[in-house]
Structures are given as structure tokens and as C-alpha cells.
Design a protein around this motif. Structure first.
Motif, PDB file in Angstrom:
ATOM      1  N   SER A   1       0.844  -1.194   0.000  1.00 43.12           N
ATOM      2  CA  SER A   1       0.000   0.000   0.000  1.00 43.12           C
ATOM      3  C   SER A   1       0.876   1.240   0.000  1.00 43.12           C
ATOM      4  N   ILE A   2       0.355   2.306  -0.587  1.00 42.68           N
ATOM      5  CA  ILE A   2       1.081   3.575  -0.659  1.00 42.68           C
ATOM      6  C   ILE A   2       0.117   4.713  -0.328  1.00 42.68           C
ATOM      7  N   ILE A   3       0.553   5.605   0.557  1.00 43.51           N
ATOM      8  CA  ILE A   3      -0.163   6.853   0.829  1.00 43.51           C
ATOM      9  C   ILE A   3       0.660   7.980   0.220  1.00 43.51           C
ATOM     10  N   VAL A   4       0.001   8.814  -0.591  1.00 40.72           N
ATOM     11  CA  VAL A   4       0.679   9.942  -1.236  1.00 40.72           C
ATOM     12  C   VAL A   4      -0.009  11.234  -0.776  1.00 40.72           C
ATOM     13  N   PRO A   5       0.643  11.999   0.115  1.00 39.58           N
ATOM     14  CA  PRO A   5       0.030  13.238   0.624  1.00 39.58           C
ATOM     15  C   PRO A   5      -0.154  14.317  -0.443  1.00 39.58           C
ATOM     16  N   ASP A   6       0.776  14.346  -1.422  1.00 34.02           N
ATOM     17  CA  ASP A   6       0.724  15.341  -2.500  1.00 34.02           C
ATOM     18  C   ASP A   6       1.143  14.640  -3.795  1.00 34.02           C
ATOM     19  N   VAL A   7       0.179  14.387  -4.674  1.00 33.27           N
ATOM     20  CA  VAL A   7       0.479  13.628  -5.890  1.00 33.27           C
ATOM     21  C   VAL A   7       1.492  14.349  -6.785  1.00 33.27           C
ATOM     22  N   GLU A   8       1.546  15.666  -6.702  1.00 29.52           N
ATOM     23  CA  GLU A   8       2.509  16.413  -7.520  1.00 29.52           C
ATOM     24  C   GLU A   8       3.949  16.091  -7.116  1.00 29.52           C
ATOM     25  N   ALA A   9       4.147  15.641  -5.886  1.00 28.97           N
ATOM     26  CA  ALA A   9       5.484  15.331  -5.390  1.00 28.97           C
ATOM     27  C   ALA A   9       5.865  13.866  -5.622  1.00 28.97           C
ATOM     28  N   PHE A  10       4.946  13.066  -6.164  1.00 26.40           N
ATOM     29  CA  PHE A  10       5.230  11.648  -6.399  1.00 26.40           C
ATOM     30  C   PHE A  10       5.868  11.493  -7.773  1.00 26.40           C
ATOM     31  N   PRO A  11       7.113  10.991  -7.826  1.00 28.39           N
ATOM     32  CA  PRO A  11       7.785  10.831  -9.120  1.00 28.39           C
ATOM     33  C   PRO A  11       6.995   9.906 -10.055  1.00 28.39           C
ATOM     34  N   GLY A  12       6.705  10.385 -11.237  1.00 33.00           N
ATOM     35  CA  GLY A  12       5.999   9.578 -12.228  1.00 33.00           C
ATOM     36  C   GLY A  12       4.500   9.499 -12.042  1.00 33.00           C
ATOM     37  N   HIS A  13       3.944  10.358 -11.193  1.00 35.95           N
ATOM     38  CA  HIS A  13       2.488  10.347 -10.981  1.00 35.95           C
ATOM     39  C   HIS A  13       1.768  10.521 -12.312  1.00 35.95           C
ATOM     40  N   ILE A  14       0.738   9.715 -12.522  1.00 30.51           N
ATOM     41  CA  ILE A  14      -0.073   9.811 -13.732  1.00 30.51           C
ATOM     42  C   ILE A  14      -1.281  10.693 -13.391  1.00 30.51           C
ATOM     43  N   ALA A  15      -1.369  11.838 -14.027  1.00 37.64           N
ATOM     44  CA  ALA A  15      -2.431  12.789 -13.720  1.00 37.64           C
ATOM     45  C   ALA A  15      -3.651  12.522 -14.588  1.00 37.64           C
ATOM     46  N   CYS A  16      -4.538  11.649 -14.117  1.00 36.98           N
ATOM     47  CA  CYS A  16      -5.798  11.428 -14.838  1.00 36.98           C
ATOM     48  C   CYS A  16      -6.685  12.663 -14.704  1.00 36.98           C
ATOM     49  N   SER A  17      -6.562  13.354 -13.567  1.00 37.30           N
ATOM     50  CA  SER A  17      -7.291  14.600 -13.347  1.00 37.30           C
ATOM     51  C   SER A  17      -6.405  15.558 -12.567  1.00 37.30           C
ATOM     52  N   SER A  18      -6.362  16.795 -13.001  1.00 37.60           N
ATOM     53  CA  SER A  18      -5.578  17.808 -12.289  1.00 37.60           C
ATOM     54  C   SER A  18      -6.212  18.160 -10.944  1.00 37.60           C
ATOM     55  N   LEU A  19      -7.441  17.733 -10.709  1.00 39.62           N
ATOM     56  CA  LEU A  19      -8.117  18.022  -9.439  1.00 39.62           C
ATOM     57  C   LEU A  19      -7.699  17.072  -8.323  1.00 39.62           C
ATOM     58  N   SER A  20      -7.087  15.954  -8.670  1.00 38.59           N
ATOM     59  CA  SER A  20      -6.620  15.012  -7.656  1.00 38.59           C
ATOM     60  C   SER A  20      -5.396  15.591  -6.959  1.00 38.59           C
ATOM     61  N   LYS A  21      -5.416  15.602  -5.631  1.00 37.59           N
ATOM     62  CA  LYS A  21      -4.317  16.195  -4.854  1.00 37.59           C
ATOM     63  C   LYS A  21      -3.580  15.187  -3.979  1.00 37.59           C
ATOM     64  N   SER A  22      -4.294  14.193  -3.442  1.00 37.18           N
ATOM     65  CA  SER A  22      -3.659  13.150  -2.641  1.00 37.18           C
ATOM     66  C   SER A  22      -4.299  11.815  -2.987  1.00 37.18           C
ATOM     67  N   GLU A  23      -3.605  10.725  -2.599  1.00 44.53           N
ATOM     68  CA  GLU A  23      -4.043   9.417  -3.072  1.00 44.53           C
ATOM     69  C   GLU A  23      -3.603   8.330  -2.091  1.00 44.53           C
ATOM     70  N   ILE A  24      -4.402   7.279  -2.024  1.00 43.58           N
ATOM     71  CA  ILE A  24      -4.021   6.071  -1.296  1.00 43.58           C
ATOM     72  C   ILE A  24      -4.337   4.884  -2.193  1.00 43.58           C
ATOM     73  N   VAL A  25      -3.410   3.930  -2.220  1.00 45.05           N
ATOM     74  CA  VAL A  25      -3.532   2.789  -3.119  1.00 45.05           C
ATOM     75  C   VAL A  25      -3.271   1.513  -2.318  1.00 45.05           C
ATOM     76  N   ILE A  26      -4.176   0.542  -2.467  1.00 46.39           N
ATOM     77  CA  ILE A  26      -4.129  -0.694  -1.688  1.00 46.39           C
ATOM     78  C   ILE A  26      -4.162  -1.901  -2.642  1.00 46.39           C
ATOM     79  N   PRO A  27      -3.177  -2.798  -2.577  1.00 42.65           N
ATOM     80  CA  PRO A  27      -3.248  -4.021  -3.391  1.00 42.65           C
ATOM     81  C   PRO A  27      -4.412  -4.919  -2.950  1.00 42.65           C
ATOM     82  N   VAL A  28      -5.003  -5.598  -3.914  1.00 42.51           N
ATOM     83  CA  VAL A  28      -6.061  -6.578  -3.658  1.00 42.51           C
ATOM     84  C   VAL A  28      -5.450  -7.948  -3.920  1.00 42.51           C
ATOM     85  N   TRP A  29      -5.603  -8.842  -2.972  1.00 42.27           N
ATOM     86  CA  TRP A  29      -4.944 -10.149  -3.039  1.00 42.27           C
ATOM     87  C   TRP A  29      -5.933 -11.274  -3.230  1.00 42.27           C
TER      88      TRP A  29
END
Length: 158
Positions: free
Chosen positions: A93-121
Motif C-alpha cells: 500500500s502507498i499513501i501519497v500526501p501530494d500527488v505532484e510530489a510523487f515521481p511519475g504520478h499519472i495525472a488522470c485529473s488535475s483536481l486530484s491532490k492526494s491518493e491512497i492505493v491498496i493491493p487486492v490479493w
């Protein structure tokens, strides 16, 4: 059943504690993973009003867009690309407080500011990713991490 979801006020932890049993009831006995993912997205979006909630499903060497709630999204993401691809590659899992600071962030929407991602097993195999975006900076914390990880574990029991 969806209209029975209890949308309540309270701390984030209280909201998750109320929502998780409702999600368990939604997916109990349903064997179709896509249907269950769709209901989980809707429940999370309704409860927390996240900007975007969705699943990406592992298909070969890509993550392919699955059920989601929110604006139009990226359809395919390669292993290691963006936050979702990085979580898949690292199987963590990854928590990203500021997507602009994440190297290689894929900007599907410029309105997205932070993100959390969880693998499904499924067993020991990562079969997908739960991706949650907020339109506010630093919107996710360890409460989200623990509870969203618990929510994706429900799939292994449904």
C-alpha cells in the motif's frame, strides 16, 4: 440494499467501523468480483465523498480500469508506472500526501491532490489495486490505510 447504507457523521474511524459491516453484508454470498468491486466503490464514495474511488485489475503486464466512481480515469497502467503501478510492483500500500510530489504520478485529473492505493490479493497473488483519490492535500492517513486494507480483505472471504 444500497439504499440501506448508513451514511453517518463522526470521526473517520467511526465511519469506517459503521461501513465495514455494511460492505461485508453487500458482498456476502456474491461470487462475482466485479459486482463486489462496484458496490465497494459506491459505498466508499457515498460515505466519504472521495474525489475518485476505483479498482484496477491485473491483466497480464498491465492494470486495467475496473469498477469506479468519479470522473473519467486512465484505462491502462503499466507495472511500476504512477502510484497504482508502483503499489502493484512493490506489492504494498502507498499513501501519497501530494500527488505532484510523487515521481511519475499519472495525472488522470488535475483536481486530484492526494491518493491512497491498496493491493487486492487472491491468496499470495496481487489481482488488483484499490485506488482512492482526494481533491485535498494530505487527506489520507493510517486510519484510512488500516480500514481500506481490511475492506479489500473482504474479497478473499466473499
Amino acid at each position: 440494499m444500497a439504499e440501506d447504507l448508513n451514511i453517518l457523521k463522526g470521526t473517520k474511524e467511526e465511519q469506517y467501523k459503521s461501513l465495514i459491516p455494511q460492505i461485508q453484508a453487500l458482498v456476502q454470498g456474491e461470487t462475482n468480483r466485479i459486482a463486489n468491486m462496484a458496490n465497494v466503490c459506491a459505498a466508499l464514495k457515498e460515505q466519504f465523498h472521495f474525489f475518485w474511488v476505483g479498482f484496477y485489475i491485473v491483466e497480464g503486464d498491465e492494470l486495467v480500469l475496473g469498477p469506479f466512481q468519479g470522473p473519467v480515469a486512465c484505462t491502462r497502467i503499466g507495472l511500476g508506472r504512477g502510484v497504482c503501478g508502483a503499489a502493484w510492483e512493490k506489492e504494498a500500500s502507498i499513501i501519497v500526501p501530494d500527488v505532484e510530489a510523487f515521481p511519475g504520478h499519472i495525472a488522470c485529473s488535475s483536481l486530484s491532490k492526494s491518493e491512497i492505493v491498496i493491493p487486492v490479493w487472491e491468496g499470495n497473488t496481487c489481482i488488483g489495486i484499490l485506488d482512492v483519490d482526494s481533491d485535498r492535500l494530505n487527506d489520507f492517513d493510517l486510519v484510512d490505510l488500516k480500514n481500506l486494507e481490511d475492506i479489500v480483505k473482504i474479497f478473499n472471504k466473499s
